[in-house]
Design an enzyme around this catalytic site. Structure first.
Site, short mmCIF file in Angstrom:
data_model
loop_
_atom_site.label_atom_id
_atom_site.label_comp_id
_atom_site.label_asym_id
_atom_site.label_seq_id
_atom_site.Cartn_x
_atom_site.Cartn_y
_atom_site.Cartn_z
N ARG A 104 0.93 -1.20 0.21
CA ARG A 104 0.15 -0.08 -0.10
C ARG A 104 0.90 1.19 -0.03
O ARG A 104 1.77 1.42 0.90
CB ARG A 104 -0.97 -0.02 1.17
CG ARG A 104 -2.02 1.15 1.27
CD ARG A 104 -2.41 1.28 2.64
NE ARG A 104 -3.34 0.07 3.01
CZ ARG A 104 -4.69 0.10 2.92
NH1 ARG A 104 -5.39 1.05 2.59
NH2 ARG A 104 -5.42 -0.99 3.55
N THR A 108 -0.92 7.62 -1.39
CA THR A 108 -1.94 7.44 -1.87
C THR A 108 -2.85 6.40 -1.39
O THR A 108 -4.12 6.62 -1.59
CB THR A 108 -1.83 7.13 -3.68
OG1 THR A 108 -1.26 5.72 -3.44
CG2 THR A 108 -0.96 8.03 -4.13
N ASP A 200 -5.53 -7.75 11.82
CA ASP A 200 -4.63 -7.74 10.76
C ASP A 200 -4.51 -9.14 10.24
O ASP A 200 -3.64 -9.83 11.15
CB ASP A 200 -3.44 -7.05 11.00
CG ASP A 200 -2.44 -6.96 9.66
OD1 ASP A 200 -2.12 -8.00 9.23
OD2 ASP A 200 -2.20 -5.93 9.13
N ASP A 203 -0.31 -10.07 10.12
CA ASP A 203 0.26 -10.12 11.55
C ASP A 203 -0.25 -11.49 12.44
O ASP A 203 0.70 -11.88 13.00
CB ASP A 203 0.02 -8.79 12.14
CG ASP A 203 0.61 -7.45 11.66
OD1 ASP A 203 1.85 -7.91 10.95
OD2 ASP A 203 0.57 -6.43 11.82
#
Ligand code: URA
Length: 209
Positions: A104, A108, A200, A203
């Site tokens: 990512r 942006t 997540d 993770d």
């Protein structure tokens, strides 16, 4: 419009509840993701075409069924999608495995493709893209873009948890793909996490954070 299915088999729902719990540790999280993927492989391959084959049992010659048609490619979106590969492969052991890596962009907030490695005959394969979470849909849309750019035609996506926002965005961008998820959750919070979700997924799978 492609299929949209919530795979709410009791075993899948039970295992998903285990991994949603924040007290579930890395070892069990990994095991459950593997088992859920295994069960999902069974569900998403339900309509694979069969053909007749003649074999000989110890008793007599007989006409029976075997899977015909296209070969399969499993394509995890890195990194969390890796957690779903082994479970799928247990059910479809001859499948090839491609990889799509995306990160990512911090400015942006859009996903950027950094790695794509696919079987050379990807255009002839039935493709199962795997990623535990469908949040905004950004990575899934880019993964399908990347696949189509390389000739892929028959694309199914398998998620553990999806947000309605992600489903809508993916269906609008790619109305021809089939979407399977073990759960459809309430939505996204202001940080982009699925609610109630499971946190997540990368993770939790890899014990990072
Ligand atoms: N990715 C995750 O791993 N979890 C979320 O809730 C959303 C995106």
């Amino acid at each position: 419009m492609g299929k949209f299915e919530v795979l709410d088999h009791p075993l899948i729902q039970h295992k998903l509840t285990i991994i949603r719990d924040k007290h579930c540790g890395t070892k069990v999280f990994r095991e459950m993701v593997n088992e859920i993927s295994n069960l999902m492989a069974y569900e998403v391959s339900r309509d694979m075409p069969l053909e007749d084959v003649t074999i000989e049992t110890p008793i007599q010659v007989t006409k029976q069924k075997q899977i015909s048609g296209k070969k399969v490619a499993i394509v995890p979106i890195l990194r969390a999608g890796l957690g779903m590969v082994d479970g799928m492969l247990e059910m479809i052991p001859a499948a090839r495995v491609g990889h799509i890596g995306m990160y990512r962009d911090e400015k942006t907030l859009k996903p950027v493709e950094y790695f794509v490695k696919l079987p050379s005959d990807i255009s002839e394969r039935q493709i199962f893209v795997v990623d535990p979470m469908l949040a905004t849909g950004g990575s899934a849309i880019m993964a399908v873009d990347a696949l189509k750019k390389r000739g892929a035609k028959d694309i199914r996506l398998c998620f553990l948890v999806a947000a309605p926002e992600g489903v809508k965005a993916l269906q609008e961008a790619h109305p021809d793909v089939d979407i399977f998820t073990a759960a459809l959750d309430d939505g996204l919070n202001e940080d982009g996490y699925i609610v109630p979700g499971l946190g997540d997924a990368g993770d939790r799978l890899f014990g990072t954070k």
